[in-house]
Design an enzyme around this catalytic site. Sequence first.
Site, PDB file in Angstrom:
ATOM      1  N   LYS A  81       7.550  52.611  49.565  1.00 41.10           N
ATOM      2  CA  LYS A  81       7.758  53.858  48.809  1.00 41.10           C
ATOM      3  C   LYS A  81       8.765  54.720  49.556  1.00 41.10           C
ATOM      4  CE  LYS A  81       4.887  57.639  46.901  1.00 41.10           C
ATOM      5  NZ  LYS A  81       3.496  58.169  46.797  1.00 41.10           N
ATOM      6  N   SER A 156       1.555  59.062  42.139  1.00 47.79           N
ATOM      7  CA  SER A 156       2.979  59.158  42.396  1.00 47.79           C
ATOM      8  C   SER A 156       3.603  57.834  42.870  1.00 47.79           C
ATOM      9  CB  SER A 156       3.240  60.228  43.459  1.00 47.79           C
ATOM     10  OG  SER A 156       2.691  59.841  44.702  1.00 47.79           O
ATOM     11  N   SER A 180      -2.730  58.815  44.409  1.00 42.11           N
ATOM     12  CA  SER A 180      -1.383  58.303  44.144  1.00 42.11           C
ATOM     13  C   SER A 180      -1.156  56.827  44.450  1.00 42.11           C
ATOM     14  CB  SER A 180      -0.345  59.130  44.915  1.00 42.11           C
ATOM     15  OG  SER A 180      -0.088  60.332  44.247  1.00 42.11           O
TER      16      SER A 180
END
Lengths: 514, 96
Positions: A81, A156, A180
């Site tokens: 990420k 997210s 997330s």
Amino acid sequence: MADSLAELTAVEQLRLLNAGQTTSVALTTACLDRIAATDQRVGAFLRTTPERALAQAADIDRRRAAGDAVGALGGVPVAVKDVLCDEGQLTTCASKMLADFRPPYDATVVERLKQADAVLVGRTNMDEFAMGGSTENSAFQKTRNPWDLERSPGGSSGGAAACVAAGQTALSIGTDTGGSIRQPAALCGVVGLKPTYGRVSRYGLVAFASSLDQVGPLGRTVSDVALLYDAIAGHDPHDTTSAKAAAEPTLPQVNEPLKGLRVGVVPEHFAAGLSESVRQAVERAIDSYRQAGAQIVEVALPHARHAVATYYVIAPCEASSNLARYDGVHYGRRTDPAAMHARLAAERKSAAEANDATAARQIDTALVRLYRQSRSEALGPEVQRRIMLGAYALSAGYYDAYYLKALKVRRLIRQDFDAAFEQVDVIAGPVTASPAFKLGELIDDPLAMYLVDLYTVSANLAGLPAISLPCGLSPDGLPIGLHLMAPPLKESRLLRAARMFEASRDPLPLPRLD
Amino acid sequence: MALQRSDVQRVALLARLEPTPDQIDRLATELAAIVEYVDSLAEVDTDGVEPLVHAIEQTNVLRPDVAVASLSRDAALANAPVHNGVGFRVPAVLGD
């Protein structure tokens, strides 16, 4: 046999590598090809780094061929990420603010991945600064759910979940502040683990809410998640909140069922608001624990219904403080100074001409205007909303009513869990109230988007390890997640309990992307 | 509780943000809805409850007082929007 090496599990990829039946270069090439073939539609990656990945893979292959030691991830591609610092490589947090930011050091997790010989193929999309539940808050691109391209992958860590679901890489790293990792894992039909707070170092993780943020692994199987977790967990002197307790490897025991397992079920988790398809799938999952010999015990979490409100005070307060560092001075984007000075001069001139001393006094100094304009230009609407909310809750007169109050409720939430875990080993329930929602469906209603976190935020507030794993498909063919939580530092138990359920059913197929 | 435009403007200055007039109106509405929701915390009895700041309550995390390598000045300045080789450049702070 899968069509592509990329679609194999990481454990299987590693077995082939160690048996000399494939090479890391072949595997990395397969992943890069799969990304090239599918990511136009999915949008999981903000960017790939093929040259670097292939060089890394070639080096690992060379060392393996020479009989030298290779790390625990020995040549398996991993996606990261875009929120963890990777020295000299773009690390944008999907924000215009950091569009050109190249960190001067590695996050501990990135350093451990490199030491473990993970091949770093690219960086995945996310909600800007990890704030959001749909990945639609990315300043750069949309990510689509591989199961239905009209739907959100969640967020997210939407790119992290989508890339694993799409078979682009077997493993990816996400972060979880309120759900997330687990919510996108549920919506994309993959496994996602949020470790205990402090279990994985936050050093070099771009901070959102420091008392809640935690880095964790995503994969398509529990064993893959255990493999990646083992590579990144453990004490780090660079992080003062890092847990001192040794992180024992979880992979060796993950297939051993837990005898006499007590599974807690919270009746409120099945109250109004939960969609029928999710309720049925989760109840079936709990039933399969019963059939496996587990004892199902009702437990009460009386303060859990206040968790979202508690979270949406604490997280924005910490965010408003953490994001104060983006000031257009030290790093990140700065507004055009000439235009800014010209505007200030015009404002001063007009106040002077109107002879308005009050207005003249209220005009910002140049430095304050530089901060304000740089931040307003470069931060997206959701990030600004949360900064505002946090600044409001921390401002004079409101601190006790909001921030301090939320911290007290947070302790009550934690105490509920402590009491519940006296009676049970894990707590099972839904991850989300419904399967993946449509892109655009919630984006104009911030509060509705916040309520998506209903079942996941408690684990962050209490610092517990929690996992999401697939437990079925809705009638529309959308994945549904099962949520399991365990007491602090009990990742091994959590993964074994998750594996027990996973072993009782057929794995989900990969979604069709043609 | 309703948020006034002036509340939004006051907080925007504290937060070093500069919303446009349209954004101020929208933020007032959106923040009011969120604040109304979190106001539900008032109904929880927290008398005598200690705040929980961190899930792992460790204190006094110390390391040996030994100098270790840190970022070089060049590395620290490398991402600055404007610098002069020795420091970060900003608009005049005094006499502005």
